[in-house]
Design an enzyme around this catalytic site. Structure first.
Site, mmCIF file in Angstrom:
data_model
loop_
_atom_site.group_PDB
_atom_site.id
_atom_site.type_symbol
_atom_site.label_atom_id
_atom_site.label_comp_id
_atom_site.label_asym_id
_atom_site.label_seq_id
_atom_site.Cartn_x
_atom_site.Cartn_y
_atom_site.Cartn_z
ATOM 1 N N ASN A 32 0.830 -1.230 0.000
ATOM 2 C CA ASN A 32 0.000 0.000 0.000
ATOM 3 C C ASN A 32 0.854 1.265 0.000
ATOM 4 O O ASN A 32 0.348 2.375 0.141
ATOM 5 C CB ASN A 32 -0.949 -0.002 1.215
ATOM 6 C CG ASN A 32 -0.175 0.089 2.544
ATOM 7 O OD1 ASN A 32 1.057 0.158 2.540
ATOM 8 N ND2 ASN A 32 -0.896 0.091 3.644
ATOM 9 N N ASN A 35 5.028 2.543 3.676
ATOM 10 C CA ASN A 35 6.420 2.718 4.092
ATOM 11 C C ASN A 35 7.352 2.233 2.978
ATOM 12 O O ASN A 35 8.368 1.582 3.221
ATOM 13 C CB ASN A 35 6.693 1.926 5.386
ATOM 14 C CG ASN A 35 8.047 2.265 5.990
ATOM 15 O OD1 ASN A 35 8.554 3.384 5.792
ATOM 16 N ND2 ASN A 35 8.667 1.326 6.667
ATOM 17 N N SER A 124 10.072 -11.396 14.331
ATOM 18 C CA SER A 124 11.164 -10.572 14.834
ATOM 19 C C SER A 124 11.719 -11.133 16.131
ATOM 20 O O SER A 124 10.992 -11.749 16.918
ATOM 21 C CB SER A 124 10.647 -9.153 15.079
ATOM 22 O OG SER A 124 11.514 -8.455 15.922
ATOM 23 N N TYR A 149 4.796 -3.154 18.933
ATOM 24 C CA TYR A 149 5.247 -3.746 17.653
ATOM 25 C C TYR A 149 5.624 -5.214 17.898
ATOM 26 O O TYR A 149 5.129 -6.120 17.220
ATOM 27 C CB TYR A 149 6.446 -2.962 17.111
ATOM 28 C CG TYR A 149 7.345 -3.764 16.201
ATOM 29 C CD1 TYR A 149 8.523 -4.329 16.686
ATOM 30 C CD2 TYR A 149 7.015 -3.993 14.870
ATOM 31 C CE1 TYR A 149 9.343 -5.082 15.872
ATOM 32 C CE2 TYR A 149 7.824 -4.742 14.045
ATOM 33 C CZ TYR A 149 8.992 -5.291 14.556
ATOM 34 O OH TYR A 149 9.794 -6.050 13.739
ATOM 35 N N LYS A 153 3.856 -9.031 16.698
ATOM 36 C CA LYS A 153 4.576 -10.157 16.081
ATOM 37 C C LYS A 153 4.334 -11.440 16.896
ATOM 38 O O LYS A 153 4.085 -12.513 16.353
ATOM 39 C CB LYS A 153 6.076 -9.854 16.010
ATOM 40 C CG LYS A 153 6.450 -8.721 15.079
ATOM 41 C CD LYS A 153 6.183 -9.050 13.625
ATOM 42 C CE LYS A 153 6.708 -7.979 12.690
ATOM 43 N NZ LYS A 153 6.410 -8.265 11.269
ATOM 44 N N TYR A 177 13.649 -12.459 12.567
ATOM 45 C CA TYR A 177 14.840 -11.712 12.142
ATOM 46 C C TYR A 177 15.467 -11.062 13.352
ATOM 47 O O TYR A 177 14.746 -10.583 14.228
ATOM 48 C CB TYR A 177 14.496 -10.549 11.227
ATOM 49 C CG TYR A 177 13.581 -10.810 10.095
ATOM 50 C CD1 TYR A 177 12.866 -9.759 9.557
ATOM 51 C CD2 TYR A 177 13.422 -12.063 9.544
ATOM 52 C CE1 TYR A 177 12.015 -9.953 8.493
ATOM 53 C CE2 TYR A 177 12.575 -12.266 8.477
ATOM 54 C CZ TYR A 177 11.864 -11.212 7.960
ATOM 55 O OH TYR A 177 11.007 -11.399 6.906
ATOM 56 N N LEU A 200 19.519 1.974 13.746
ATOM 57 C CA LEU A 200 20.894 2.454 13.866
ATOM 58 C C LEU A 200 21.598 2.666 12.533
ATOM 59 O O LEU A 200 22.139 3.766 12.272
ATOM 60 C CB LEU A 200 21.706 1.456 14.717
ATOM 61 C CG LEU A 200 23.182 1.784 14.931
ATOM 62 C CD1 LEU A 200 23.352 3.119 15.643
ATOM 63 C CD2 LEU A 200 23.866 0.665 15.716
ATOM 64 N N PRO A 293 13.935 3.831 26.009
ATOM 65 C CA PRO A 293 12.964 2.929 26.654
ATOM 66 C C PRO A 293 12.630 1.759 25.729
ATOM 67 O O PRO A 293 12.422 1.944 24.531
ATOM 68 C CB PRO A 293 11.731 3.814 26.869
ATOM 69 C CG PRO A 293 12.229 5.221 26.834
ATOM 70 C CD PRO A 293 13.427 5.229 25.925
ATOM 71 N N GLY A 294 12.591 0.558 26.290
ATOM 72 C CA GLY A 294 12.214 -0.621 25.478
ATOM 73 C C GLY A 294 13.419 -1.365 24.962
ATOM 74 O O GLY A 294 13.298 -2.520 24.540
#
Ligand code: WQD
Length: 337
Positions: A32, A35, A124, A149, A153, A177, A200, A293-294
Site C-alpha cells: 500500500n 512505508n 522478529s 510492535y 509479532k 529476524y 541504527l 525505553p524498550g
C-alpha cells in the site's frame, strides 16, 4: 512457485522479491506504499529484467485481496506487510494492533477461501522479550515483549500456530529476524525510512553523508564489553536468501515451524560505528545519550536450526553491510524517489 509477497516493495520485501526471481520463482507484489516507494518496482525490473505483477492494495482490504487471489492464484505467501517502528508503536499502539493483526487475519481468511496452504511470516527477535541468556534458541519461550510492535509479532505467531492446528492443510514458517542492515550492492535498493530513522544503520549512513550532524548513542552503561547495546546484524541480502531457503520448509508437513535468521554473532553500537568508519574511510561523530525505553542490552541468535534444517547460513560480513549501506545512501541522498 507463484508467491504473493505482501509488503514486497519494502526494504526486506524488495530484496526478497529479487532473490525469488533469481531462484526461478514468480513473485506477485501487494503493497500500500505506506512505508515504501513505487520507484522500487522499476528498480527491481532494472536489476532482474522482470517487472513483477504489482497490486497497490491494503492487505486488510478483503475485497481487493480476493480479487488478487482470483486473478493470480498464488501457491504461497510471504507476509511482510505491517508497521515496524518500535518507538512509533509505543506512541500509537491501537494503529499497530489494528493494522498488523487485521492484515494477517484478512490474509489467512483469504488464503483459506482460495486453498492457498503455505505462508512464510516475517517475525522478529523482539518476540523473545528481554533475553534471560544469549544466544536465543527457537525453543526459547516467547517472552514479555517490550513494545506493541513486538507484541503484534508475538500475537501473529500464536495466530499462525492455532490456525495450523485448526486447518490440517496449512503450513506456516515463522522467521525471526534479528537486525537487518545493508543494501543491495548496486545501490539501487536499500533501507529508505521516511523522516528520522529509528534504526541504527540508516542513521549512521545519514550522518556519513552529512544529512544528520551526529549519531546519538542510546546508553553506554549496559553490561557489555564497551557499554553499548549488542545486536545480531544480518545483511539484508542474506536475509532475502533466508526466505528462499525457508520455502524448502513448505514441505507439505503441516504445522508451524520457527527459524531464527541472524549471523549468530553480537556486535555493539560502537563496534558497528568503527566498522562503518573503517569500511568507508569516514568519521562518524557521536554523542552518548540516555538509554532508549524498550531497548534490551544484548540480543543475538542461535542459527544452528536454519543451517541444520534448511542448509542456510548468512555469509556476508558487517563490513559488507557498512559498505553497501553507505553506497546506497550516497546514491540516494534523499531516498528512493
Ligand atoms: C539497535 C541498537 C539501540 C538508533 C528493532 C526491532 C527489530 C527490527 C529492527 C524491524 C540498540 C542503538 C539505535 C540510534 C542508537 N525491526 N541505537 N542510536 O531496536 O535492536 O530492533 O529494529 O525490522 O524487530 O526490535 O534496532 O537499530 O533501533 O537499535 O544508539 O539512533 O542501536 O539502542 O542498542 P533494535 P535499532
Amino acid at each position: 512457485m507463484k508467491i504473493l509477497v505482501t509488503g514486497g516493495l519494502g526494504f526486506i520485501g524488495s530484496e526478497t522479491v529479487l532473490a525469488l526471481i533469481s531462484s526461478g520463482h514468480t513473485p506477485v507484489i501487494a503493497d500500500n506504499l505506506y512505508n515504501s516507494k513505487i520507484g522500487v518496482l522499476g528498480r527491481i525490473e532494472t536489476l532482474s529484467g522482470v517487472r513483477p505483477a504489482f497490486y497497490r492494495i491494503d492487505v486488510s482490504d478483503k475485497k481487493a485481496l480476493a480479487d488478487l487471489f482470483e486473478k493470480e492464484r498464488p501457491e504461497a505467501v510471504i507476509h511482510f506487510a505491517g508497521y515496524k517502528a518500535v518507538g512509533e508503536s509505543v506512541s500509537k499502539p491501537i494503529m499497530y494492533y489494528r493494522n498488523n493483526l487485521m492484515t494477517t487475519l484478512s490474509l489467512l481468511e483469504t488464503m483459506e477461501e482460495f486453498g492457498c496452504e503455505n505462508i512464510v511470516f516475517s517475525s522478529s527477535a523482539t518476540v523473545y522479550g528481554t533475553p534471560k541468556r544469549v544466544p536465543l534458541y527457537e525453543t526459547d519461550k516467547r517472552g514479555e515483549t517490550t513494545n506493541p510492535y513486538g507484541e503484534t509479532k508475538s500475537m501473529i505467531e500464536r495466530i499462525l500456530e492455532d490456525a495450523c492446528k485448526a486447518f490440517s492443510s496449512l503450513t506456516a514458517v515463522i522467521l525471526r529476524y534479528f537486525n537487518p542492515i545493508g543494501a543491495h550492492p548496486s545501490g539501487l535498493l536499500g533501507e529508505d525510512p521516511r523522516g528520522i530513522p529509528n534504526n541504527l544503520m540508516p542513521y549512521i549512513a545519514q550522518v556519513a553523508i552529512g544529512k544528520r550532524d551526529k549519531l546519538h548513542i542510546f546508553g553506554n552503561d549496559y553490561d557489555t564489553a564497551d557499554g553499548t547495546g549488542v545486536r545480531d546484524y544480518i545483511h539484508v541480502v542474506d536475509l532475502a536468501e533466508g526466505h528462499v531457503a525457508a520455502l524448502k520448509a513448505l514441505d507439505g508437513k503441516k504445522g508451524a515451524k520457527v527459524f531464527n535468521l541472524g549471523t549468530g554473532r553480537g556486535t555493539s553500537v560502537l563496534e558497528l560505528v568503527h566498522a562503518f568508519e573503517k569500511a568507508n574511510g569516514v568519521k562518524i561523530p557521536y554523542v552518548i545519550e540516555d538509554r532508549r525505553p524498550g531497548d534490551v542490552a544484548v540480543n543475538y541468535a542461535s542459527v544452528e536450526k536454519a543451517y541444520r534444517e534448511l542448509g542456510y547460513k548468512a555469509r556476508l560480513t558487517i563490513e559488507d553491510a557498512c559498505r553497501d549501506s553507505y553506497n546506497f545512501q550516497l546514491k540516494n541522498p534523499d531516498g528512493i524517489i
